[in-house]
Structures are given as structure tokens and as C-alpha cells.
Design a protein around this motif. Structure first.
Motif, mmCIF file in Angstrom:
data_model
loop_
_atom_site.group_PDB
_atom_site.id
_atom_site.type_symbol
_atom_site.label_atom_id
_atom_site.label_comp_id
_atom_site.label_asym_id
_atom_site.label_seq_id
_atom_site.Cartn_x
_atom_site.Cartn_y
_atom_site.Cartn_z
ATOM 1 N N ASP A 100 -0.684 6.360 2.389
ATOM 2 C CA ASP A 100 0.025 7.269 3.295
ATOM 3 C C ASP A 100 1.046 6.497 4.132
ATOM 4 O OD1 ASP A 100 -1.426 9.389 2.349
ATOM 5 O OD2 ASP A 100 -2.890 9.389 3.997
ATOM 6 N N MET A 101 0.667 5.300 4.581
ATOM 7 C CA MET A 101 1.597 4.464 5.358
ATOM 8 C C MET A 101 2.784 4.060 4.501
ATOM 9 S SD MET A 101 -1.195 2.068 7.332
ATOM 10 C CE MET A 101 0.069 0.934 7.904
ATOM 11 N N ALA A 102 2.531 3.765 3.208
ATOM 12 C CA ALA A 102 3.626 3.376 2.314
ATOM 13 C C ALA A 102 4.585 4.537 2.095
ATOM 14 C CB ALA A 102 3.045 2.902 0.977
ATOM 15 N N ARG A 130 -2.450 -2.477 -6.366
ATOM 16 C CA ARG A 130 -2.224 -3.665 -5.548
ATOM 17 C C ARG A 130 -3.150 -3.660 -4.334
ATOM 18 N NH1 ARG A 130 1.426 -7.658 -4.887
ATOM 19 N NH2 ARG A 130 1.826 -8.393 -2.760
ATOM 20 N N TYR A 131 -3.279 -2.504 -3.694
ATOM 21 C CA TYR A 131 -4.178 -2.415 -2.529
ATOM 22 C C TYR A 131 -5.637 -2.634 -2.948
ATOM 23 C CZ TYR A 131 -0.461 -0.712 0.549
ATOM 24 O OH TYR A 131 0.668 -0.610 1.325
ATOM 25 N N GLN A 132 -6.003 -2.104 -4.091
ATOM 26 C CA GLN A 132 -7.381 -2.287 -4.547
ATOM 27 C C GLN A 132 -7.681 -3.770 -4.819
ATOM 28 O OE1 GLN A 132 -7.598 0.372 -7.902
ATOM 29 N NE2 GLN A 132 -8.289 2.116 -6.662
ATOM 30 N N ARG A 133 -6.677 -4.486 -5.340
ATOM 31 C CA ARG A 133 -6.865 -5.929 -5.547
ATOM 32 C C ARG A 133 -7.036 -6.645 -4.218
ATOM 33 N NH1 ARG A 133 -2.834 -5.493 -9.708
ATOM 34 N NH2 ARG A 133 -1.257 -6.242 -8.223
ATOM 35 N N LEU A 134 -6.245 -6.279 -3.215
ATOM 36 C CA LEU A 134 -6.366 -6.913 -1.905
ATOM 37 C C LEU A 134 -7.712 -6.603 -1.249
ATOM 38 C CD1 LEU A 134 -2.768 -6.263 -0.483
ATOM 39 C CD2 LEU A 134 -3.717 -8.460 -1.199
ATOM 40 N N LEU A 135 -8.208 -5.404 -1.494
ATOM 41 C CA LEU A 135 -9.476 -5.006 -0.876
ATOM 42 C C LEU A 135 -10.683 -5.683 -1.515
ATOM 43 C CD1 LEU A 135 -8.961 -1.192 -0.204
ATOM 44 C CD2 LEU A 135 -8.805 -3.094 1.406
ATOM 45 N N ARG A 136 -10.474 -6.401 -2.613
ATOM 46 C CA ARG A 136 -11.585 -7.148 -3.192
ATOM 47 C C ARG A 136 -12.061 -8.272 -2.275
ATOM 48 N NH1 ARG A 136 -9.298 -7.707 -9.397
ATOM 49 N NH2 ARG A 136 -9.491 -5.482 -9.945
ATOM 50 N N ALA A 137 -11.264 -8.605 -1.276
ATOM 51 C CA ALA A 137 -11.708 -9.598 -0.291
ATOM 52 C C ALA A 137 -12.884 -9.081 0.519
ATOM 53 C CB ALA A 137 -10.552 -9.971 0.638
ATOM 54 N N ARG A 145 6.038 -1.265 -0.166
ATOM 55 C CA ARG A 145 5.001 -2.161 -0.644
ATOM 56 C C ARG A 145 4.461 -2.990 0.524
ATOM 57 N NH1 ARG A 145 7.357 -6.335 -4.762
ATOM 58 N NH2 ARG A 145 5.260 -7.179 -4.440
ATOM 59 N N PRO A 146 3.211 -3.442 0.432
ATOM 60 C CA PRO A 146 2.622 -4.192 1.544
ATOM 61 C C PRO A 146 3.378 -5.493 1.801
ATOM 62 C CG PRO A 146 1.242 -4.348 -0.417
ATOM 63 C CD PRO A 146 2.277 -3.305 -0.697
ATOM 64 N N SER A 147 3.624 -5.745 3.078
ATOM 65 C CA SER A 147 4.298 -6.986 3.441
ATOM 66 C C SER A 147 3.346 -8.159 3.281
ATOM 67 C CB SER A 147 4.780 -6.911 4.891
ATOM 68 O OG SER A 147 3.663 -6.827 5.773
ATOM 69 N N ARG A 148 3.909 -9.364 3.338
ATOM 70 C CA ARG A 148 3.063 -10.551 3.230
ATOM 71 C C ARG A 148 2.064 -10.611 4.370
ATOM 72 N NH1 ARG A 148 6.104 -16.088 2.115
ATOM 73 N NH2 ARG A 148 6.637 -14.823 0.295
ATOM 74 N N TRP A 149 2.517 -10.246 5.580
ATOM 75 C CA TRP A 149 1.605 -10.263 6.732
ATOM 76 C C TRP A 149 0.482 -9.255 6.540
ATOM 77 C CZ3 TRP A 149 -0.164 -6.633 10.119
ATOM 78 C CH2 TRP A 149 -0.853 -7.124 11.245
ATOM 79 N N GLN A 150 0.823 -8.063 6.014
ATOM 80 C CA GLN A 150 -0.200 -7.041 5.804
ATOM 81 C C GLN A 150 -1.203 -7.490 4.747
ATOM 82 O OE1 GLN A 150 1.111 -3.339 4.027
ATOM 83 N NE2 GLN A 150 -0.277 -2.141 5.323
ATOM 84 N N ALA A 151 -0.711 -8.132 3.690
ATOM 85 C CA ALA A 151 -1.615 -8.611 2.646
ATOM 86 C C ALA A 151 -2.570 -9.669 3.207
ATOM 87 C CB ALA A 151 -0.807 -9.185 1.483
#
Length: 323
Positions: A38-40, A12-19, A46-52
Motif C-alpha cells: 500500500d505504501m508503494a 521482494r518484500y517477502q524475501r526481506l521479511l525472511r529476516a 520500490r523499497p529504498s536501501r534504508w527501508q530494506a
């Protein structure tokens, strides 16, 4: 077997980092994903909407950020945004007119003109584009024909046109009495304007012009295309700036020279496109009788300049290959 939560989070994080740009991900992607995991594990889950949203917006900001201490990169990005904005605006206008009604073909207009005028001889057809870049087609018929308002009205209504105005006028010259007729009509998304001239010898001249109503989306799509083109131009310049950075000085000079040629060449068609955009934006609302601003002799040939510009862009992008 259910996939571990850590693997799901990592994907999920890797998908978000595609930005983020690819070069940024290659340099810092692993570190960012590790920190987020590590934060998770520390209880964030899971990443919050604000974090995403924060990750996506930060990634987009990086995509628009030019290399530091590169004044030529800033100048090139501004020029690329302005030039491609003109191309995008014209593309938006073109898309807007695709939603308009289709004007009759030359054959259809000739058949209609024959019924309208009573002249069996083929009429001259002049397809053109209005100042707003909308299609228009005009028929001109000259010959010998008797005048009949009944024939004119029957031809119009028989072809599905709804007559909005129909005016006749008689000339005052007793030696050569003249008749004039003007008519306007609508059909669906089309408008028609025509007139006829007749003299005592039986000579007649008719003009009939058809064009589509202005779609409401033409101007908004023109503006949207301008903005989209400017954004694409800026992003291409940013990508080019990072691609050039880190290469040898010979490659940088060659890439800079080619990009300068590309900008200079595309400035010619961009200037022509902005002239068209201006006419689109100032054109009178309500689809009045279309008018032409630029004749064929007033327009600058842009195809050759566009090809030169594209070729220079491709060459410039190919020059600073790493390795």
C-alpha cells in the motif's frame, strides 16, 4: 510477458521479511506485506536501501528477542550462549591451525632421525599438542653412536632445514668426558629444536622436536568462533523458548527438565574448552618451543558428556511439538 510490478514488489518484500522468525512471519507476515505494498502504491515505489536495511535489522532483532515474562528463558539463553561460545572458540582454533604447515609423519621423522644420529634402530615417536592446541611431534633416540657435527649438519641441510643455531659443549669431568650439542632450524612454516648427549663409552641420546609456526589467524578465529558460538546459543534458546510457549504445562516441564540436563552436561566439555581457549590467548607470540599444560591425566573426558548434552537437546526440542 513481463511480470506486473506489484508481483515483483511483493516477492521482494517477502524475501526481506525472511529476516524475521518463521513464527513472526506466520502471525504478521501477510499484514506487513500488504502495508508495504500500500505504501508503494501511494508513491513510495520500490523499497529504498534504508527501508530494506530497516526490515532486515528489525527482523534480526526479533530473532534475538526472548518471550516476555520468562525469567527462566533469559537464564537459559545466557547459559546457552556461554556454553556454546566455548565450543565455537575451540572450533575457531581448530580452523586456524588448519592453515599451518604439516608436521612430518612418524615414518618421515624416523628416517630423518636415522640420518641425523647414525643410529639404525627405530626411535621413539611422541606426537602431541601444544598448549595452544597446535600439533607437535618429537623423536627420542637412545643407543650407541659416535658424534659427528658434520653428519648432523649434513642431515639437517639435506632435509631442507636451515640451521639457525648450532652449539657444542664439552664436559669438565676428565674421568667421563661428555659432549652436548643443541641445534635449531627452520623450514618453510616449520620449526625444529633438538639436542644430543654423548659420553666416553659411546652412549648417545638424541631429542628432536618439530612443530609449525603459529598462523596469524589462530587467535582471531578463536575469538570469532567464541562470538559465533555465543550467538548460535542465544538464537537456539530463543527458538526453543517460542517453541515451548503455548504448549501444555506437562510438555513445558518435560522440555525444561531436558534442557536443564543438556546445559548441565555440556557445561563439563565447555569448561574444558575454555581452559584451552585461555591457553591459546596467553600463549607467547612467535611460536617458541611448544609446551604442554595438561597431561592425559589432567584432562576431563568430554566425549561422553557432549553426547549426553546433544541427546538431551534433541529430546528437548522434540517434546514441545504443537498439535
Amino acid at each position: 510477458m513481463q511480470e506486473p510490478m506489484s508481483a515483483q514488489l511483493e516477492r521482494r518484500y517477502q524475501r526481506l521479511l525472511r529476516a524475521y522468525p518463521r513464527s513472526y512471519r506466520s502471525h504478521r507476515g501477510v499484514e506487513m506485506v500488504t502495508t508495504l505494498l500500500d505504501m508503494a502504491e501511494a508513491g513510495r515505489g520500490r523499497p529504498s536501501r534504508w527501508q530494506a536495511w530497516h526490515l532486515v535489522l528489525s527482523g534480526m532483532r526479533e530473532r534475538f528477542r526472548l518471550p516476555t515474562r520468562r525469567p527462566l528463558a533469559w537464564a537459559g539463553a545466557l547459559l546457552a550462549a556461554v556454553l556454546l561460545g566455548g565450543f565455537g572458540a575451540v572450533a575457531g582454533t581448530w580452523l586456524g591451525w588448519r592453515t599451518a604447515g604439516s608436521v612430518p609423519s612418524a615414518g618421515e621423522l624416523r628416517a630423518f632421525n636415522s640420518a641425523l644420529t647414525g643410529m639404525p634402530a627405530p626411535c621413539a615417536i611422541y606426537p602431541d599438542r601444544s598448549a595452544m592446541n597446535g600439533p607437535t611431534i618429537r623423536a627420542r633416540a637412545d643407543g650407541v653412536a659416535g658424534y659427528s657435527d658434520t653428519r648432523l649438519r649434513a642431515a639437517l641441510t639435506g632435509a631442507g632445514w636451515q640451521i639457525t643455531t648450532f652449539h657444542e659443549r664439552h664436559g669438565d669431568d676428565v674421568r667421563a668426558p661428555v659432549e652436548w650439542v643443541t641445534y635449531r632450524a627452520t623450514k618453510g612454516g616449520l620449526k625444529l629444536d633438538g639436542d644430543g648427549f654423548f659420553d666416553v663409552s659411546g652412549s648417545a641420546s638424541y631429542r628432536t622436536e618439530v612443530w609449525p609456526r603459529e598462523p596469524a589467524v589462530v587467535r582471531p578465529l578463536t575469538i570469532a568462533g567464541l562470538v559465533a558460538g555465543a550467538l548460535v546459543g542465544w538464537l537456539l534458546a530463543v527458538a526453543f523458548g517460542f517453541r515451548v510457549r503455548g504448549t501444555g504445562w506437562r510438555r513445558r516441564r518435560a522440555a525444561t527438565a531436558l534442557s536443564t540436563i543438556a546445559l548441565a552436561a555440556t557445561a563439563v566439555p565447555a569448561y574444558e574448552h575454555y581452559r584451552d581457549v585461555y591457553q591459546v590467548m596467553v600463549y607467547q607470540h612467535g611460536s617458541p618451543i611448544p609446551y604442554i599444560v595438561y597431561g592425559t591425566g589432567d584432562r576431563i573426558p568430554i566425549l561422553g558428556w557432549t553426547v549426553i548434552g546433544l541427546a538431551a537437546i534433541v529430546a528437548a526440542l522434540a517434546v514441545p511439538r504443537r498439535g
